[in-house]
Design an enzyme around this catalytic site. Structure first.
Site, PDB file in Angstrom:
ATOM      1  N   HIS A   1      54.007  -7.631  -7.035  1.00  0.00           N
ATOM      2  CA  HIS A   1      52.705  -7.319  -6.440  1.00  0.00           C
ATOM      3  C   HIS A   1      51.626  -7.269  -7.530  1.00  0.00           C
ATOM      4  CE1 HIS A   1      49.475  -5.168  -4.415  1.00  0.00           C
ATOM      5  NE2 HIS A   1      49.998  -5.663  -3.307  1.00  0.00           N
TER       6      HIS A   1
ATOM      7  N   GLU B   1      49.074 -13.358  -1.662  1.00  0.00           N
ATOM      8  CA  GLU B   1      48.078 -12.287  -1.744  1.00  0.00           C
ATOM      9  C   GLU B   1      47.083 -12.605  -2.850  1.00  0.00           C
ATOM     10  OE1 GLU B   1      49.710  -8.423   0.137  1.00  0.00           O
ATOM     11  OE2 GLU B   1      49.923  -8.323  -2.013  1.00  0.00           O
TER      12      GLU B   1
END
Ligand SMILES: O=C(CO)COP(=O)(O)O
Length: 255
Positions: free
Chosen positions: A101, A172
């Site tokens: 992430h 993302e």
């Protein structure tokens, strides 16, 4: 039947212990009765904080909701204070784990070597990596897709073939995380379709979108993504239900 849309969420470090259990209970109740889930058009995953994994795993028993951790160690069990092993996550019943992430890359200096090691270790324990990729700066979708494909290749470099667990790639864009709105639908669709085409030719997997995603986005993406990776905009569990309603509408429209 077409593959279910994957609707997942990471609770990051937003909630307290009880708040996490309450939220997971609400989403589990929704999943038990919502036709998008019961008819197999949506598959769900939830990534709560480590201390809540055990009670949440117990809570979802009897459903097909996948529970995963937000992180794992790149090392086998041993003298690694403060870390959590892939082996323990798998033993507990976790089925997926978040890797790479943007927040871990930025705040914890996780580099591509570490991401590749974690991805390989997750796979060998049968944990589906939710592998997060994304470009740092807003730009054109061609360049974004090239950068994400480069990140995927790097992340998968240590992973043996055939893969031992399904691969989930969360696109993302870093600049769209924690923002007031997601990337434009055109940008998301263009990038996700390129990433999906890449995966289709390289061992499979599915591409979902995350970054300020919420109700309404899935409908606007018109089938160009395999699902959504949600954050703040489902902290009210009713938003999760709205997204499942959208899955039903999309399914009805595709028939
Ligand atoms: O990073 C994300 C999911 O893990 C997205 O978070 P937000 O939707 O809160 O921007």
């Amino acid at each position: 039947m077409t593959a279910p849309l994957l609707i997942g969420t990471s609770l990051k470090m937003y909630f307290g212990y009880q708040q996490t259990l309450d939220w997971c209970r609400q989403v589990t109740d929704i999943a038990r009765r919502h036709p998008a889930v019961t008819q197999g058009h949506a598959a769900l995953f939830i990534m709560p904080s480590f201390p809540t994994l055990a009670p949440v795993l117990e809570m979802v028993r009897g459903t097909d909701i996948r529970i995963g951790a937000q992180n794992l160690s790149d090392q086998p069990p041993g003298a690694w204070t403060g870390e959590v092993s892939a082996a323990m996550l798998a033993e507990m019943g976790c089925r997926c784990v978040e890797i790479g992430h943007a927040e871990r890359r930025r705040h914890f200096h996780e580099d591509e070597t570490l991401v590749a090691a974690k991805t390989a270790l997750a796979m060998t324990h049968g944990l589906s990596p939710v592998l997060c990729v994304g470009e740092g700066e807003e730009g054109d979708p061609e360049a974004a897709a090239s950068e994400c494909i480069r990140q995927m290749e790097s992340a998968l470099a240590e992973t043996p073939h055939p893969r031992e667990a399904d691969l989930i790639v969360a696109y993302e864009p870093h600049w769209a995380i924690g923002a007031s709105q997601p990337a434009s639908s055109e940008h998301i669709s263009a990038v996700c379709m390129k990433l999906q085409a890449y995966l289709d030719g390289h061992g499979g997997g599915c591409v979902i979108y995350g970054g300020s995603a919420g109700p309404g986005l899935l409908s606007r993406l018109e089938g160009s993504v395999q699902g959504m990776f949600l954050g703040r905009f489902v902290h009210d569990a009713r938003a999760f239900e709205q997204i499942l309603d959208e899955v039903m509408t999309l399914h009805a429209a595709s028939r």
